[in-house]
Each structure stands twice: as structure tokens, then as C-alpha cells.
Design a protein around this motif. Structure first.
Motif, PDB file in Angstrom:
ATOM      1  N   PHE A  31       0.822  -1.204   0.000  1.00 42.20           N
ATOM      2  CA  PHE A  31       0.000   0.000   0.000  1.00 42.20           C
ATOM      3  C   PHE A  31       0.861   1.261   0.000  1.00 42.20           C
ATOM      4  CE2 PHE A  31      -3.032   2.989   2.016  1.00 42.20           C
ATOM      5  CZ  PHE A  31      -4.082   2.833   1.134  1.00 42.20           C
ATOM      6  N   ALA A  32       0.478   2.253  -0.827  1.00 48.38           N
ATOM      7  CA  ALA A  32       1.139   3.564  -0.886  1.00 48.38           C
ATOM      8  C   ALA A  32       2.597   3.462  -1.319  1.00 48.38           C
ATOM      9  CB  ALA A  32       1.041   4.293   0.463  1.00 48.38           C
ATOM     10  N   MET A  33       2.901   2.502  -2.184  1.00 52.50           N
ATOM     11  CA  MET A  33       4.276   2.340  -2.659  1.00 52.50           C
ATOM     12  C   MET A  33       4.563   3.349  -3.776  1.00 52.50           C
ATOM     13  SD  MET A  33       3.379  -1.282  -4.402  1.00 52.50           S
ATOM     14  CE  MET A  33       2.055  -1.446  -5.597  1.00 52.50           C
ATOM     15  N   SER A  37      10.234   4.193 -11.097  1.00 48.66           N
ATOM     16  CA  SER A  37      10.816   5.348 -11.789  1.00 48.66           C
ATOM     17  C   SER A  37      11.248   6.433 -10.809  1.00 48.66           C
ATOM     18  CB  SER A  37       9.820   5.924 -12.795  1.00 48.66           C
ATOM     19  OG  SER A  37       8.614   6.298 -12.149  1.00 48.66           O
ATOM     20  N   PHE A  38      10.533   6.582  -9.692  1.00 43.05           N
ATOM     21  CA  PHE A  38      10.903   7.577  -8.683  1.00 43.05           C
ATOM     22  C   PHE A  38      12.281   7.252  -8.102  1.00 43.05           C
ATOM     23  CE2 PHE A  38      10.909   8.841  -4.151  1.00 43.05           C
ATOM     24  CZ  PHE A  38      10.760  10.216  -4.288  1.00 43.05           C
ATOM     25  N   THR A  62      11.376  -1.403  -3.291  1.00 42.61           N
ATOM     26  CA  THR A  62      11.583  -0.774  -4.600  1.00 42.61           C
ATOM     27  C   THR A  62      12.943  -0.105  -4.695  1.00 42.61           C
ATOM     28  OG1 THR A  62       9.214  -0.419  -4.889  1.00 42.61           O
ATOM     29  CG2 THR A  62      10.680   0.935  -6.215  1.00 42.61           C
ATOM     30  N   THR A  63      13.317   0.663  -3.669  1.00 41.65           N
ATOM     31  CA  THR A  63      14.612   1.357  -3.701  1.00 41.65           C
ATOM     32  C   THR A  63      15.757   0.357  -3.755  1.00 41.65           C
ATOM     33  OG1 THR A  63      13.780   3.288  -2.507  1.00 41.65           O
ATOM     34  CG2 THR A  63      16.152   2.892  -2.420  1.00 41.65           C
ATOM     35  N   ILE A 260      16.710   7.068  -0.213  1.00 39.38           N
ATOM     36  CA  ILE A 260      15.448   7.286  -0.933  1.00 39.38           C
ATOM     37  C   ILE A 260      14.366   6.624  -0.113  1.00 39.38           C
ATOM     38  CG2 ILE A 260      14.174   6.989  -3.087  1.00 39.38           C
ATOM     39  CD1 ILE A 260      16.885   6.443  -4.453  1.00 39.38           C
ATOM     40  N   THR A 261      13.362   7.390   0.281  1.00 37.15           N
ATOM     41  CA  THR A 261      12.382   6.803   1.199  1.00 37.15           C
ATOM     42  C   THR A 261      11.057   7.539   1.174  1.00 37.15           C
ATOM     43  OG1 THR A 261      12.216   5.828   3.408  1.00 37.15           O
ATOM     44  CG2 THR A 261      12.914   8.151   3.277  1.00 37.15           C
ATOM     45  N   SER A 262      10.068   6.885   1.737  1.00 36.30           N
ATOM     46  CA  SER A 262       8.755   7.483   1.932  1.00 36.30           C
ATOM     47  C   SER A 262       8.227   6.984   3.268  1.00 36.30           C
ATOM     48  CB  SER A 262       7.807   7.073   0.798  1.00 36.30           C
ATOM     49  OG  SER A 262       6.552   7.685   0.944  1.00 36.30           O
ATOM     50  N   PRO A 263       8.278   7.829   4.307  1.00 35.43           N
ATOM     51  CA  PRO A 263       7.823   7.390   5.642  1.00 35.43           C
ATOM     52  C   PRO A 263       6.313   7.227   5.674  1.00 35.43           C
ATOM     53  CG  PRO A 263       8.332   9.719   5.658  1.00 35.43           C
ATOM     54  CD  PRO A 263       8.746   9.222   4.311  1.00 35.43           C
ATOM     55  N   PRO A 264       5.781   6.572   6.700  1.00 34.30           N
ATOM     56  CA  PRO A 264       4.323   6.461   6.832  1.00 34.30           C
ATOM     57  C   PRO A 264       3.690   7.844   6.805  1.00 34.30           C
ATOM     58  CG  PRO A 264       5.436   5.088   8.460  1.00 34.30           C
ATOM     59  CD  PRO A 264       6.494   5.930   7.816  1.00 34.30           C
TER      60      PRO A 264
END
Length: 392
Positions: A31-33, A37-38, A62-63, A260-264
Motif C-alpha cells: 500500500f502507498a508504494m 521510476s521515482f 523498490t529502492t 530514498i524513502t517514503s515514511p508512513p
């Protein structure tokens, strides 16, 4: 976008000449991945071959996998066992024939197994499972769940992750590659809701031989992947991001060039609840839980969210080179009444001011599906912020 235009070096060319993302990326949804490409554009823009790339909130990996595709060293961290399992399956090169051989060994082993204990276990499971799986399929699921509990080879970890990926899905729209009755692929709704949904529509679980399904998906994933030729292995860590600076020392003494990241996202979702069926497959309880894995799974207080980010950046900064770069994506909901841009500034300040924001970019949501995830309306304020931050 915050990146310059970069070549799509991680794309696979199909038999029809079209380009596709490497099939291992979509091994199991999360979820929310963010899209490959990012990660790809950030890796090309801010690192060179051989550099160490880190994702402290790895999700589906992904990273890590994109870094490996681009000849970088890679480490990923997550506190969710589902995320770590998926990511671990992408850390090492895999041979298709060896993986298929392991599936056939499992099939033969299952055929020789007396199923008395699994029939008993099935009877004791909540009602959901008897609607979610056809009875013979459920016995296979229970058997392979136990058999792969301590999987410790790349091939068995990959097969275990295939099971996670196809444990549930939209069986009404596809051939029989999912084990379950009709369910979303990215998350599993709560049991009561699912049972009522199936009963109202008279939906029955399909009879699926999971070994056949695993063979099918193994061939598809590995035949459409470049992973067997990759130069560097990756490493996946199960742990709290605030302990990352300590845990990473067990893996390497090399400093990180790029994060490279995306926190909650604040108030958005509970991974622990959404992934409850996959967590069960990994040894958890046969029902949703909340706050058992981490208290930071869904954060509703703005102050607590800023503190969480600050603690995360403080730990991450200790892993990085001076001058290293962090690229971070955070979502902004249309229902949130705070300036998310200021959250990032304040969290960096509270972490010790050892980062400097270099670039920011806002991308509004463009479709109903994304918008519903964040507030049920398409609104000019609903979207995602991308930050490029330099370690100073």
C-alpha cells in the motif's frame, strides 16, 4: 519533477518490443508504494555505481531492487515483517530452474504428508478462512505456511514471498493465480466485512493448486527480470528506524551516499491492519491487530508525527556521508489542515539541523483512486511532496 530526465536503464524489453518495469518489482504489492521510476531517477541523479543506497522505510523493496539494477550497493530497513520478507526476496540473484526445482520438491513433500494436524488446524480457524479458501487449497496454504516458516535459502525465501503475493487477490478478474476468494490484491479487508461481501454475492473460493500457481508465477516473475545478472547483493534489516544507525553496523561500515524513502503518512493507513492476512501467513494471529508490531503504524497527532520524523532523520543521518543526499516523498491529504512543507522543516530542526533542504516539489493527485486514499475528493491540495535534502 525534482530530477533531471534520466534513461530508463532498469526497464525490460518484452518479446513484442515494448518496455516493462522489471517483473520482480511487482512481486508483492504494498500500500502507498512509490513507482520504480521515482527511485530510478533519484539513483541516477544523486549517486554513482558502487555507492551505498539506503531506504529506512523499505515497503516492498523498490529502492533496494532499483539500486541493485543500477549497480549500486543497497540496504533496506522496515519494522513490518511483510515488508522485510518481500524486500529480502530481492536481495540476491535467483536462478529460475533452481526455484522451480524447489517448488516441485515442496509439491512432492506435501503429497507424502499426513494432513491430520492440518485438518484440525483448519477447523480451529475463524470463519473467514473457510470462506476465503476452498478446503483443499486451505490445507495446502496451512502446510506451506508451516514448511516455509524458517525459510533460509534465497530460493525458499522467494517462494515464501510468492505465497504472500498471491495469498489473496481479485480472482473474479484473473485466471487462477490467487489462492483466495475474491479480495483486493494490495490489502486484506477485515474478516467480518469480507465474509458479508462474499455471502451477499454468493461468491465461493476457487479450488486452486497452489503449487501450480507458484510455478506459473515463478516463471512469469523470473523470466521477465534482469536480476540473475546483477553485480551486488542487497541487505534487508528488520528493525525500528530509530535503531537503524546501530543495526546497519551489523551489515556494513560503509557510509550511505543516498537515501530514498517514503515514511508512513500521517493519519492515512495502518499497515498492520491492512496486511493482517499476510502477517498471519508469516506466523501472526489469524485476525487483524493494531499496535502489536509498532505504535507508529498510524500516527494521528501532528506533534507526534513531527517527533517521529525527527527521530527517524536523526538515526538516518548517522548512517550517511557528509554531503550525502536524502530524497523523501510524503503525502498531503486534502483533509489535512496543516502545511506539510513546514513539517519537514520542523522535523529536520528537531533532529539536530544536520540536513539542508535543497529542492521541493508538489505533485497533485490526478485520479480518483489516489484521491480516495487521502480523503475522498480530488482537491488541489491533495498530493505528494518530494524533498531533496543534503546531509551537512
Amino acid at each position: 519533477m525534482i530530477f533531471s530526465s534520466m534513461p530508463n536503464t532498469a526497464l525490460v524489453v518484452g518479446q513484442n518490443g515494448k518496455h516493462y518495469e522489471d517483473a520482480l518489482h511487482a512481486l508483492c504489492p504494498y500500500f502507498a508504494m512509490f513507482p520504480p521510476s521515482f527511485a530510478r531517477e533519484a539513483i541516477e541523479a544523486y549517486s554513482k555505481k558502487g555507492d551505498l543506497v539506503l531506504d529506512p522505510f523499505s515497503g516492498r523493496g523498490t529502492t533496494l531492487y532499483e539500486a541493485r539494477l543500477l549497480n549500486r550497493r543497497a540496504i533496506a530497513n522496515d519494522i513490518n515483517p511483510v515488508a522485510v520478507c518481500i524486500t529480502t526476496a530481492k536481495t540476491k540473484n535467483l536462478n529460475l530452474d533452481k526455484c522451480l526445482s524447489e517448488i516441485e520438491k515442496l509439491r512432492e513433500e506435501f503429497k507424502k504428508t499426513k494432513l491430520t494436524e492440518y485438518r484440525k488446524e483448519a477447523k480451529e480457524l475463524p470463519e473467514f478462512f473457510h470462506h476465503a479458501y476452498e478446503k483443499t487449497t486451505l490445507l495446502q496454504v496451512l502446510w506451506i505456511r508451516k514448511r516455509l516458516a524458517d525459510a533460509n535459502t534465497p530460493e525458499l525465501i522467494f517462494i515464501k514471498t510468492l505465497c504472500l503475493g498471491y495469498l489473496h487477490g481479485e480472482t473474479s478478474k484473473t485466471k487462477q493465480i490467487y489462492f483466495s476468494n475474491n479480495l483486493p490484491h494490495t490489502y486484506c479487508p477485515k474478516p467480518g466485512y469480507s465474509v458479508r461481501f462474499w455471502q451477499a454475492r454468493n461468491m465461493k473460493a476457487p479450488k486452486v493448486d497452489i503449487f501450480d500457481a507458484l510455478v506459473n508465477r515463478c516463471i512469469f516473475r523470473l523470466s521477465n527480470s534482469r536480476q540473475e545478472e546483477l553485480l551486488y547483493e542487497g541487505h534487508s534489516i528488520l528493525g525500528d528506524v530509530r535503531d537503524l544507525h546501530q543495526n546497519i553496523k551489523k551489515v556494513t561500515d560503509k557510509k550511505v551516499q543516498l537515501v530514498i524513502t517514503s515514511p508512513p503518512y500521517i493519519r492515512i493507513t495502518s499497515y498492520e491492519e491492512d496486511q493482517w492476512l499476510r502477517l498471519w501467513f508469516l506466523g501472526g494471529e489469524p485476525f487483524p491487530s493494531h499496535g502489536k508490531i509498532t505504535q507508529d503504524d498510524i500516527i494521528r497527532s501532528q506533534e507526534k508525527y513531527i517527533d517521529f520524523l525527527a527521530d527517524s532523520w536523526k538515526s538516518v543521518r548517522k548512517t550517511m556521508k557528509k554531503g550525502g543526499i536524502m530524497v523523501c516523498r510524503i503525502g498531503q491529504s486534502s483533509r489535512d489542515k496543516f502545511p506539510l512543507k513546514e513539517f519537514m522543516k520542523e522535523s529536520i530542526k528537531r533532529s539536530g539541523n544536520k540536513f539542508k533542504i535543497m529542492k521541493t516539489d508538489f505533485s497533485p493527485f490526478k485520479n480518483i483512486r489516489q484521491s480516495k486514499m487521502f480523503g475522498n475528493k480530488i482537491n488541489k491540495d491533495a498530493g505528494e511532496f518530494d524533498f531533496v535534502v543534503k546531509a551537512i
